[in-house]
Design an enzyme around this catalytic site. Structure first.
Site, short mmCIF file in Angstrom:
data_model
loop_
_atom_site.label_atom_id
_atom_site.label_comp_id
_atom_site.label_asym_id
_atom_site.label_seq_id
_atom_site.Cartn_x
_atom_site.Cartn_y
_atom_site.Cartn_z
N TYR A 1 1.05 -1.31 -0.35
CA TYR A 1 0.08 0.23 0.11
C TYR A 1 0.76 1.60 -0.27
CZ TYR A 1 -3.20 3.63 1.44
OH TYR A 1 -4.22 4.95 0.91
N LYS B 1 1.12 3.59 -3.70
CA LYS B 1 0.60 4.87 -3.36
C LYS B 1 1.82 5.97 -3.89
CE LYS B 1 -2.96 6.14 -2.54
NZ LYS B 1 -4.41 6.14 -3.16
#
Length: 377
Positions: free
Chosen positions: A159, A163
């Protein structure tokens, strides 16, 4: 940007917790919005009904499909003035294979950028995360951080890593010359932990605590982070979009990122959970006796086991180093730059946000009432 200019917008992840709020706020606030296209892989039947019943001056076009579908993205971007890209997979553990998260969060963003460039879309607003900045260590506090600090996540967990790379691609696209001679302007917002009615992560914490006699696991003493109400994050997106559509303002904010928080008091995640739920009888557990350093090394060993088993079996450890660091650090930020450049001020006070969230928690408790009866002594 001309005051009466008609325009259109694509919102990805429009069926999600934040995306829905952005869509409704755009419909309420943007008088000259001619069409809004809402794209997500799946919309709930309730939300589809809600969209179909909207009696509004703005046309709402629902598009269901995968962010990795290049043909769909080209269709979605055709004739669009601006894109708000919120679609992503948020995975704080190791449950999903890394390539799945990287594909959606990074490749999906890259494909959407390419579709925008091909369709001459001049405005691209990206929903990033504070996690692209860290925290990298629970022993190194960051208090009242700001955009001028050189903070970058060192984690390779899917994650935060996806990002970070996706935001980099978006910001590097600022200034791109489009085929029709116009310039693409991009910007990124980095919200803190987003809470409010319908927050899946908060709901999961509430349900987990119901299994423990309404008791939350206490974070390390002294840990502190920002939480931000979903309505304020949605409002920040509307303001950033307005600035990007203004040719003069776009020159200064293009290629920039902004931390988005509000006046929710910085506190640990466990203290926050307690504050919004205590009226329903929730409480904080006693301080964990196991030293955090020992838990950190235990997490490392569990991660190694998960890695070794990954070719044949997906093992999700009960905790990991990234999550331990995130929930036990001092990592807080200021929204002064967003206030200065975007005119951002929270629409909802901490008191309002807490009341709204608390009322919703009451419905979550009510839905689990039968379960609670079976647990009663």
């Amino acid at each position: 940007m001309l005051p009466m200019e008609r325009w259109s917008c694509l919102v990805t992840g429009a069926g999600g917790f934040l995306g829905q709020r952005i869509v409704h706020l755009l419909l309420e606030e943007e008088k000259e919005l001619e069409e809004i296209r809402v794209l997500d892989k799946v919309f709930s039947p309730q939300l589809l009904l809600e969209f179909s019943e909207l009696k509004h001056r703005t046309k709402v076009t629902v598009m269901e499909g995968d962010i990795l579908d290049e043909q769909l993205l080209r269709k979605a971007c055709q004739g669009i003035t601006a894109v708000i890209h919120t679609a992503c997979i948020i995975d704080m553990g190791l449950r999903l294979r890394k390539e799945v998260v990287m594909n959606v969060n990074l490749k999906g963003t890259q494909l959407l950028l390419e579709a925008c460039i091909s369709a001459n879309v001049p405005v691209f607003l990206y929903t990033s995360s504070v996690e692209v900045a860290g925290p990298n260590s629970y022993t190194k506090p960051i208090q009242n951080g700001h955009e001028g600090m050189l903070l970058e996540s060192k984690w390779y967990n899917a994650y935060p890593y996806s990002k970070k790379l996706a935001e980099k691609a978006v910001l590097e696209a600022d200034g791109q010359l489009l085929k029709n001679g116009s310039i693409m302007h991009t910007c990124s917002l980095r919200p803190m932990y987003i809470y409010g009615e319908g927050c899946v992560f908060l709901q999961n914490e509430i349900i987990k605590s119901l299994n423990k006699n309404k008791t939350f696991i206490r974070s390390r003493e002294g840990s502190m982070s920002n939480q931000v109400y979903v309505g304020n994050v949605a409002w920040a997106h509307v303001l950033a979009l307005r600035a990007l559509r203004d040719s003069e303002k776009a020159q200064s904010i293009g290629g920039e990122f902004y931390y988005i928080c509000d006046d929710t008091p910085p506190q640990s995640y466990s203290d926050f959970n307690y504050q919004v739920s205590k009226e329903w009888g929730f409480k904080l557990g006693s301080k964990i006796g196991i030293p955090l350093t020992l838990l950190y090394w235990a997490a490392f060993l569990l991660e190694m086991i998960s890695f070794m088993l990954s070719p044949i079996f997906i093992y999700e450890p009960p905790f990991n180093r990234h999550l331990l660091t995130l929930s036990n650090s001092v990592f807080t930020f200021s929204y002064e730059k967003a206030k200065k450049d975007l005119g951002y001020e929270p629409r909802f006070s901490w008191l309002e946000a807490k009341q709204k969230t608390g009322q919703w928690i009451g419905t979550v408790v009510a839905q689990n009432r039968e379960y609670l009866k079976t647990k009663a002594p």
